[in-house]
Design a protein around this motif. Structure first.
Motif: not given
Length: 530
Positions: A452, A471-472, A490
């Protein structure tokens, strides 16, 4: 010394300033300094704490109190001779001969009388020698001691004044309160250096660095006013946001609310541009702020007052993407979507140097430690090192370990504290690299999972930890020295746009396309209001 100073049509007389200083010296028992200043300037401080009390002492013949006060005044010679003569006459009548002898022979008014009015002086001396006095020799017909005292009171009343005590300190205090009201001084300021005109610098103790893992505060925005860039101030006071609607807002990160210490924000008078804010930079001391916008402009602000001190309009031919102050805050380095960099002079308001050579957007820029070099990175996949004086490109670096069909955009660069010959490079790839500017080689990499691409990154103040977001929207926390991954989770539901670490605390701020600004803290940082 000039006679007066004019400011906003109010004329301040220099002698009034001296009188304020004289009063301060008198009230603080600095007699020698008081006398010296009066003699040097020729300005006298004929003030008493209470005119009524002083004149009552004259009326009642309390001459010890009267003489004490008179010693601090500069009365006319005629009045002093009249006053001392009356005191000596009354003391002779009371047979206080030793005190009379001192006053006649050791005081300045009588010494002046001896030289200039000998007959008057000898009359007092003769009565002292005889140790006898006939008041009729000194009082005109119909005049009594009480009437003579009344005459002296009238003379004294014309020469002495009374003013409130501590006028200098009162005026300074009023000035500070007004500056607080105007937002020049923060409302919560408890100490102020009057001489320097600034808040005393106090070194803020840094917390022991630990990775941030816990969500502490959240600030919600909307699609029209969401932040495009965020940054903690270097003096540890504020968190600033630059938004899509052009507003620059100063936040109290402890409460996640707009700072109440700035009067202009309390009055809904915000720093702003006409278009989206793309970048923010602080002067080294945190006093000044530079902002760059999508409509090609740079503005320089004083944070405590919210006043715009300088505008560069236009600064570039396209949006301004990155900024940095010089160490002495006299110049600003900028990069732009127009592929160029410039050094702007704050005093002249003009571009002093222009650096051309990138083939795409300039995404980040900085001075080296000695400020004789400018370092930049671009969407063309290149890092360039420039001579700050000649604007010549001295070196071009392509920091990638693989051959690609297209150039990999470089998003940011950071000079390492412990070894300033190395750069931390974040490009649009799954790797963040440490690159040597001398050898142009990569010495270490930090890698995301599942290939990623990294979007943003920042270092902790002492550069013990690297925080990077992919990008996540996964936040990676790396041990910067060993390169090992310590934690990941996250942090936003949509693309992360900007990230900033607090200069002394274990606090990390992030903002994303989800219109949220989040402040993260470490496990041990349960109370951030130190």
């Amino acid at each position: 010394m000039s006679n007066s100073t004019t400011h906003h049509n109010i004329e301040i007389q220099s002698q009034d300033v001296i009188k304020l200083i004289l009063q301060f010296l008198k009230e603080n028992s600095l007699g020698n300094s008081l006398t010296a200043l009066q003699e040097e300037t020729g300005i006298n401080l004929n003030t008493v704490d209470s005119k009524e009390t002083f004149l009552n002492d004259v009326k009642n013949g309390n001459w010890d109190s009267v003489l004490t006060v008179v010693s601090t005044l500069r009365l006319s010679t005629t009045l002093l001779m009249d006053l001392y003569e009356q005191i000596i006459v009354e003391l002779l009548h009371l047979k206080e001969y030793e005190l009379c002898k001192y006053l006649i022979r050791k005081t300045e008014p009588l010494n002046y009388m001896k030289l200039n009015q000998q007959e008057r002086y000898l009359k007092l001396e003769n009565h002292l020698q005889r140790e006898y006095i006939d008041l009729g020799d000194f009082y005109k017909y119909g005049i009594t001691t009480e009437k003579r005292r009344k005459q002296l009171i009238e003379q004294l009343n014309n020469e002495i004044i009374t003013v409130p005590s501590s006028r200098l300190l009162s005026l300074l205090s009023q000035s500070l309160h007004w500056q607080k009201h105007q937002g020049v001084i923060p409302n919560d300021c408890m100490e102020f250096d009057l001489f320097k005109g600034e808040i005393p610098f106090k070194k803020v103790e840094s917390e022991e660095e630990q990775i941030t893992t816990i969500l502490d505060k959240t600030i919600k925005f909307n699609n029209k006013n969401k932040p495009e860039t965020i940054k903690f101030s270097p003096d540890s006071k504020y968190l600033l946001t630059g938004s899509m609607d052009g507003f620059i807002e100063v936040w109290d990160y402890n409460t996640a609310k707009l700072s109440k210490s700035l009067a202009y924000q309390s009055n809904d008078d915000f720093m702003m541009h006409d278009d989206a804010i793309l970048c923010i930079a602080f002067s080294k001391d945190g006093e000044f702020l530079a902002t760059g916008s999508l409509d090609n402009k740079i503005k320089v602000w004083q944070i405590k007052s919210g006043k715009c001190l300088r505008k560069f309009e236009p600064a570039h031919t396209n949006g301004v993407t990155c900024l940095q102050f010089s160490k002495n805050s006299t110049q600003i380095l900028s990069g732009s979507f127009d592929s160029s960099l410039k050094i702007h002079g704050l005093k002249s308001g003009k571009a002093l140097k222009i650096f051309r050579g990138h083939q795409s957007f300039v995404n980040d820029c900085c001075f080296n430690h000695d400020e004789d070099r400018v370092i930049s990175c671009s969407s063309d996949g290149k890092i360039k090192i420039w001579d700050a004086k000649s604007s010549d490109c001295l070196q071009t670096i392509t920091p990638t370990t693989v051959v690609t069909v297209r150039d990999i955009s470089i998003r940011s660069i950071t000079i390492l504290l412990k070894n300033p010959e190395f750069l931390l490079v974040c490009n649009s790839s799954p790797q963040i690299s440490i690159v040597s500017m001398k050898s142009q080689t990569i010495s270490k990499t930090f890698t995301s999972e599942n290939s990623k691409t990294f979007l943003v990154c920042t270092l902790s103040p002492l550069q013990n930890f690297l925080y990077a977001v992919d990008e996540d929207n996964i936040l990676y926390s790396f041990d910067f020295n060993s390169g090992s991954l310590l934690n990941k989770f996250k942090i936003h539901d949509q693309e992360v746009i900007s990230i900033s670490h607090h200069p002394t605390k274990n606090l990390l701020a992030t903002t994303g396309s989800d219109c949220l600004l989040k402040i993260w803290k470490s496990n041990s940082n349960d109370n951030i209001n130190n």
